[in-house]
Design an enzyme around this catalytic site. Structure first.
Site, PDB file in Angstrom:
ATOM      1  N   HIS A 167      -7.196  -5.635   2.125  1.00 44.38           N
ATOM      2  CA  HIS A 167      -6.064  -5.082   2.861  1.00 44.38           C
ATOM      3  C   HIS A 167      -5.557  -6.154   3.832  1.00 44.38           C
ATOM      4  O   HIS A 167      -6.349  -6.748   4.577  1.00 44.38           O
ATOM      5  CB  HIS A 167      -6.493  -3.891   3.722  1.00 44.38           C
TER       6      HIS A 167
ATOM      7  N   HIS B 107     -10.414  -5.038  -3.228  1.00 45.04           N
ATOM      8  CA  HIS B 107      -9.080  -5.438  -2.785  1.00 45.04           C
ATOM      9  C   HIS B 107      -9.158  -5.785  -1.308  1.00 45.04           C
ATOM     10  O   HIS B 107      -9.954  -5.218  -0.565  1.00 45.04           O
ATOM     11  CB  HIS B 107      -8.063  -4.315  -3.028  1.00 45.04           C
TER      12      HIS B 107
ATOM     13  N   ASP C 141       0.845  -1.190   0.000  1.00 43.73           N
ATOM     14  CA  ASP C 141       0.000   0.000   0.000  1.00 43.73           C
ATOM     15  C   ASP C 141       0.887   1.251   0.000  1.00 43.73           C
ATOM     16  O   ASP C 141       1.889   1.320   0.701  1.00 43.73           O
ATOM     17  CB  ASP C 141      -0.931   0.010   1.219  1.00 43.73           C
ATOM     18  N   ILE C 142       0.497   2.236  -0.812  1.00 45.59           N
ATOM     19  CA  ILE C 142       1.294   3.457  -0.955  1.00 45.59           C
ATOM     20  C   ILE C 142       1.252   4.325   0.308  1.00 45.59           C
ATOM     21  O   ILE C 142       2.132   5.171   0.518  1.00 45.59           O
ATOM     22  CB  ILE C 142       0.793   4.259  -2.189  1.00 45.59           C
TER      23      ILE C 142
ATOM     24  N   GLY D 141     -15.179   3.787   3.769  1.00 50.15           N
ATOM     25  CA  GLY D 141     -13.952   4.465   3.361  1.00 50.15           C
ATOM     26  C   GLY D 141     -13.355   3.942   2.078  1.00 50.15           C
ATOM     27  O   GLY D 141     -12.180   4.186   1.791  1.00 50.15           O
TER      28      GLY D 141
ATOM     29  N   ASN E 283     -12.980  -2.828   2.414  1.00 46.74           N
ATOM     30  CA  ASN E 283     -13.849  -1.663   2.567  1.00 46.74           C
ATOM     31  C   ASN E 283     -14.822  -1.633   1.389  1.00 46.74           C
ATOM     32  O   ASN E 283     -14.387  -1.558   0.247  1.00 46.74           O
ATOM     33  CB  ASN E 283     -13.025  -0.374   2.605  1.00 46.74           C
TER      34      ASN E 283
END
Ligand code: AMP
Length: 113
Positions: free
Chosen positions: A101, A99, A29-30, A92, A86
């Site tokens: 997380h 995807h 994750d960025i 959010g 999410n």
């Protein structure tokens, strides 16, 4: 039009891809929210969990199995980790391409915010 994650899968946008198979890929994750924060993303677009159908069942299961494998490889399966999807505005969701997380490497509060 391609989603952000399709562009990453097609190497049109750079990202740190840490896992890939025929069905999905995983990236760092960025904007990490934990020492380990990886996204597991299906190559076939499911927009969000709230729109998933029976046709998506095998792919969704595959994403979770891959999340568990990645967590083991990262050494967070023993200490504990969270797999989060999410779905929609109140959750959010910011990228409309489902995807998972994977968050770990620190204690995670419950209930989530
Ligand atoms: P969500 O808010 O659940 O839709 O999650 C989207 C996630 O994608 C967020 O955690 C973002 O930090 C992450 N993200 C957005 N752009 C990128 C990118 N180019 N590379 C990696 N992660 C990204």
């Amino acid at each position: 039009m391609k989603t952000l994650f399709q562009k990453i899968a097609d190497r049109e946008i750079p990202s740190k891809i840490v896992f890939e198979d025929d069905l999905c890929f995983a990236i760092e994750d960025i904007n990490p929210q934990a020492p380990t924060h990886i996204l597991v993303i299906p190559k076939r677009v499911i927009t969000r969990l709230g729109g998933a159908t029976d046709d998506d069942a095998a792919l969704l299961g595959h994403l979770l199995v891959c999340a568990g494998k990645i967590a083991r490889e990262r050494g967070i399966a023993e200490t504990g980790f969270r797999a989060v999807i999410n779905s929609g505005k109140d959750a959010g969701e910011t990228v409309p391409h489902l995807h998972v997380h994977i968050l770990g490497g620190r204690p995670l509060a419950w209930p989530p915010g």
